[in-house]
Design an enzyme around this catalytic site. Structure first.
Site, mmCIF file in Angstrom:
data_model
loop_
_atom_site.group_PDB
_atom_site.id
_atom_site.type_symbol
_atom_site.label_atom_id
_atom_site.label_comp_id
_atom_site.label_asym_id
_atom_site.label_seq_id
_atom_site.Cartn_x
_atom_site.Cartn_y
_atom_site.Cartn_z
ATOM 1 N N GLY A 45 0.802 -1.227 0.000
ATOM 2 C CA GLY A 45 0.000 0.000 0.000
ATOM 3 C C GLY A 45 0.829 1.269 0.000
ATOM 4 N N GLY A 185 1.336 23.072 4.448
ATOM 5 C CA GLY A 185 0.763 22.144 5.421
ATOM 6 C C GLY A 185 1.447 22.296 6.760
ATOM 7 C CE1 TYR A 188 3.594 11.066 9.131
ATOM 8 C CE2 TYR A 188 1.372 11.814 9.635
ATOM 9 C CZ TYR A 188 2.221 10.909 9.036
ATOM 10 O OH TYR A 188 1.696 9.849 8.338
ATOM 11 C CB ALA A 303 1.427 2.292 8.669
ATOM 12 C CG HIS A 427 24.429 5.206 32.573
ATOM 13 N ND1 HIS A 427 23.912 6.467 32.439
ATOM 14 C CD2 HIS A 427 25.777 5.330 32.700
ATOM 15 C CE1 HIS A 427 24.906 7.345 32.486
ATOM 16 N NE2 HIS A 427 26.051 6.673 32.651
HETATM 17 P P1 FAD Z 1 -3.086 2.001 2.162
HETATM 18 O O1 FAD Z 1 -1.703 1.847 2.652
HETATM 19 O O2 FAD Z 1 -3.499 3.254 1.540
HETATM 20 O O3 FAD Z 1 -3.380 0.772 1.229
HETATM 21 C C1 FAD Z 1 -4.577 0.628 0.530
HETATM 22 C C2 FAD Z 1 -4.336 -0.263 -0.664
HETATM 23 O O4 FAD Z 1 -5.587 -0.522 -1.288
HETATM 24 C C3 FAD Z 1 -3.452 0.369 -1.732
HETATM 25 O O5 FAD Z 1 -2.395 -0.507 -2.032
HETATM 26 C C4 FAD Z 1 -4.370 0.565 -2.932
HETATM 27 O O6 FAD Z 1 -3.714 0.337 -4.167
HETATM 28 C C5 FAD Z 1 -5.419 -0.495 -2.691
HETATM 29 N N1 FAD Z 1 -6.716 -0.188 -3.263
HETATM 30 C C6 FAD Z 1 -7.410 0.990 -3.206
HETATM 31 N N2 FAD Z 1 -8.611 0.843 -3.792
HETATM 32 C C7 FAD Z 1 -8.672 -0.437 -4.214
HETATM 33 C C8 FAD Z 1 -9.675 -1.182 -4.884
HETATM 34 N N3 FAD Z 1 -10.835 -0.644 -5.221
HETATM 35 N N4 FAD Z 1 -9.417 -2.472 -5.171
HETATM 36 C C9 FAD Z 1 -8.227 -3.029 -4.829
HETATM 37 N N5 FAD Z 1 -7.257 -2.374 -4.202
HETATM 38 C C10 FAD Z 1 -7.482 -1.092 -3.892
HETATM 39 N N6 FAD Z 1 2.022 6.175 8.696
HETATM 40 C C11 FAD Z 1 2.758 5.766 9.746
HETATM 41 O O7 FAD Z 1 2.256 5.058 10.609
HETATM 42 N N7 FAD Z 1 4.071 6.137 9.886
HETATM 43 C C12 FAD Z 1 4.675 6.934 8.979
HETATM 44 O O8 FAD Z 1 5.849 7.243 9.124
HETATM 45 C C13 FAD Z 1 3.926 7.383 7.865
HETATM 46 N N8 FAD Z 1 4.491 8.194 6.939
HETATM 47 C C14 FAD Z 1 3.760 8.560 5.843
HETATM 48 C C15 FAD Z 1 4.367 9.374 4.894
HETATM 49 C C16 FAD Z 1 3.665 9.768 3.770
HETATM 50 C C17 FAD Z 1 4.341 10.629 2.738
HETATM 51 C C18 FAD Z 1 2.320 9.326 3.589
HETATM 52 C C19 FAD Z 1 1.547 9.724 2.357
HETATM 53 C C20 FAD Z 1 1.699 8.522 4.544
HETATM 54 C C21 FAD Z 1 2.412 8.138 5.674
HETATM 55 N N9 FAD Z 1 1.836 7.338 6.671
HETATM 56 C C22 FAD Z 1 2.573 6.959 7.753
HETATM 57 C C23 FAD Z 1 0.414 6.938 6.595
HETATM 58 C C24 FAD Z 1 0.283 5.478 6.147
HETATM 59 O O9 FAD Z 1 0.933 5.319 4.898
HETATM 60 C C25 FAD Z 1 -1.172 5.088 6.051
HETATM 61 O O10 FAD Z 1 -1.829 5.385 7.260
HETATM 62 C C26 FAD Z 1 -1.313 3.600 5.792
HETATM 63 O O11 FAD Z 1 -0.664 3.236 4.600
HETATM 64 C C27 FAD Z 1 -2.789 3.208 5.716
HETATM 65 O O12 FAD Z 1 -2.880 1.838 5.509
HETATM 66 P P2 FAD Z 1 -4.161 1.196 4.805
HETATM 67 O O13 FAD Z 1 -3.916 -0.276 4.783
HETATM 68 O O14 FAD Z 1 -5.392 1.714 5.441
HETATM 69 O O15 FAD Z 1 -4.182 1.779 3.333
#
Ligand code: FAD
Length: 453
Positions: A45, A185, A188, A303, A427
């Site tokens: 993701g 923005g 973080y 995440a 320590h």
């Molecule tokens: P996602 O990771 O968004 O995964 C969803 C997946 O579903 C994707 O692969 C997508 O292709 C797929 N998908 C979407 N629609 C469909 C569909 N209709 N059919 C099939 N597949 C589909 N979080 C942290 O905890 N620590 C961090 O350091 C951090 N840094 C970040 C930095 C950046 C620049 C960004 C943008 C985000 C960051 N995050 C971080 C946030 C984190 O990436 C998300 O909270 C996390 O990925 C969410 O997980 P998820 O499984 O809900 O969705």
């Protein structure tokens, strides 16, 4: 197979293979469920491919440079030239590929069937997956988990153009630091990008929507972030106009992410959003046989929250008495110094509990911090009256993101100031700061002067 053909019956169908979806798949498979995971792009993701992993990789790359510069006075030689961002990008992609490959192999060995394509509902228990330009497959599920994550949204006044004006994920792919960069923005992600590119040599302006970075964080952490931004040479514009200024080579916007739900045809399955999100119960249930986890649900879009929900929903699908009922979701920011928080801010703790006790220990009094010239940080712990239980923890300094785990556990277990103060911390480590802050809260600090009452 084309539209109208027969469907395949499946047991558990997961839409989205990000940290929420793939963890749910692995856990449900551990419980003996037969799992089909539908992923439109790459498993892992946003987190693995274009979020957490590449952003922390860039932050670390930039921090290594500034750490080496900080050690010059102790004999570290100066850098011979500017960092090679093109070479970095190769190593970043290799790291991402390793991690994605790891997830793919875990899914394979757990017997999870991965279907490449975009899924959407075409009935209460039926999903259609576009597996190619002209190929479609249908699946009839017993249980479905929606884990489709979220995407960055641009303000109407400043749309992404894929080149000059981009979201944070695209800004992680640059092969050269822009000469001038505007980061719009105050979350973080904005703070981390601003610091990383400033360290790599860009002239960075941070245009914040509000008055301070990291709104919602404890004021001391927010101030630490602000000081670090200024010390990194970043120009700060509070209350900025989001229209963007033509003067910058590049503009990156991180002001909002929205759940990826609009292409799922939720109504066809009798499902609906509450506001922008899917509202689930403690078992992550949206409907009798439909669950939702990760960024599509209301809460911190992180995440580790998605992964914990993935574990919980996998257990629920496995017939366990499981729930997602955590007290704290820690947050970490790779700012000029690492910042980490878990639980209530001082303000929230006072509002909720009335009298609280705050123990604040400066890293200037910590041996390890002096060695590493990292004396600007602190550990701030907020306890209930009389020294317990721990309600909130806020750390600034090296490895804060790792050290917050102890404090998140302490909050979950309702540990008191005595519990923390009486636990031997090795320590010389940064972890000692938490023990020392607990002693400050108890009024018996050893390594800083005791306040006279
Ligand atoms: P996602 O990771 O968004 O995964 C969803 C997946 O579903 C994707 O692969 C997508 O292709 C797929 N998908 C979407 N629609 C469909 C569909 N209709 N059919 C099939 N597949 C589909 N979080 C942290 O905890 N620590 C961090 O350091 C951090 N840094 C970040 C930095 C950046 C620049 C960004 C943008 C985000 C960051 N995050 C971080 C946030 C984190 O990436 C998300 O909270 C996390 O990925 C969410 O997980 P998820 O499984 O809900 O969705």
């Amino acid at each position: 197979m084309v539209a109208g053909d027969q469907s395949d019956p499946v047991d558990v169908l997961i839409l989205g293979g990000g940290p929420g979806g793939y963890v749910a798949a692995l856990r449900a498979a551990q419980h003996g469920r037969s799992v089909t995971l539908v992923e439109a792009r790459r498993v892992g993701g946003v987190c693995l491919n274009e979020g957490c992993i590449p952003s922390k990789h860039l932050a670390r790359f930039a921090a290594v440079k500034s750490t080496a510069e900080a050690w010059r006075g102790a004999g570290m030689p100066a850098f011979a030239g500017p960092p090679d961002l093109r070479a970095f990008q190769k190593s970043r992609q290799a790291a991402v590929n390793t991690l994605v490959g790891g997830v793919e192999s875990l899914l394979k060995s757990a017997g999870v069937t991965v279907v490449a394509g975009e899924g959407r509902f075409v009935g209460r228990t039926r999903v259609c997956v576009q597996t190619g330009e002209e190929s479609i497959r249908y699946f009839d599920f017993k249980d479905c988990v929606i884990a489709t994550g979220s995407a960055a949204v641009a303000p109407a006044e400043l749309p992404f153009d894929g080149g000059r004006v981009v979201d944070a994920s695209r800004a992680l792919e640059w092969e050269e630091p822009p000469t001038t960069l505007q980061v719009v923005g105050d979350d973080y992600i904005a703070v981390e990008l601003a610091v990383a590119y400033a360290r790599l040599g860009s002239h960075v302006t941070l245009s914040m929507l509000g008055e301070r970075p990291l709104p919602g964080f404890d004021a001391d952490l927010s101030n630490a972030a602000l000081q670090g931004l200024k010390a990194s040479g970043i120009e700060i514009v509070p209350g900025a106009d989001v229209r963007g200024a033509p003067a910058f080579d590049r503009v990156v916007v991180s002001i909002k992410r929205t759940p990826s739900l609009d292409r799922l045809d939720l109504a066809t399955a009798g499902l609906r959003k509450t506001g922008d999100f899917l509202k689930v119960d403690a078992q992550l249930r949206l409907d009798r046989h439909v669950f939702a986890i990760g960024d599509v649900t209301e809460g911190l879009p992180l995440a580790h929250r998605a992964m914990m929900q993935g574990r919980a929903v996998g257990d629920v699908l496995g017939g366990q008495a499981a729930a997602f009922e955590t007290t704290v979701v820690p947050q970490v920011v790779f700012a000029a110094q690492e910042l980490a928080t878990a639980g209530l801010t001082e303000q929230q703790a006072k509002a909720a509990h009335g009298e609280v006790v705050v123990g604040r220990f400066p890293l200037a009094a910590l041996g390890r911090a002096v060695i590493e010239s990292a004396t600007g940080g602190f550990a701030k712990l907020i306890f209930g009256s009389g020294g317990g239980p721990l309600l909130g923890a806020h750390l600034a300094g090296p490895r804060a993101g790792d050290l917050i785990a102890e404090l998140a556990l302490a909050i979950e277990m309702a540990a008191t100031a005595d519990d923390l103060a009486l636990t031997v911390h090795a320590h010389p480590t940064f972890a000692e700061a938490s023990m020392e802050a607990a002693e400050v809260a108890l009024g018996r600090p050893i390594h800083i002067r005791r306040k006279r009452s």
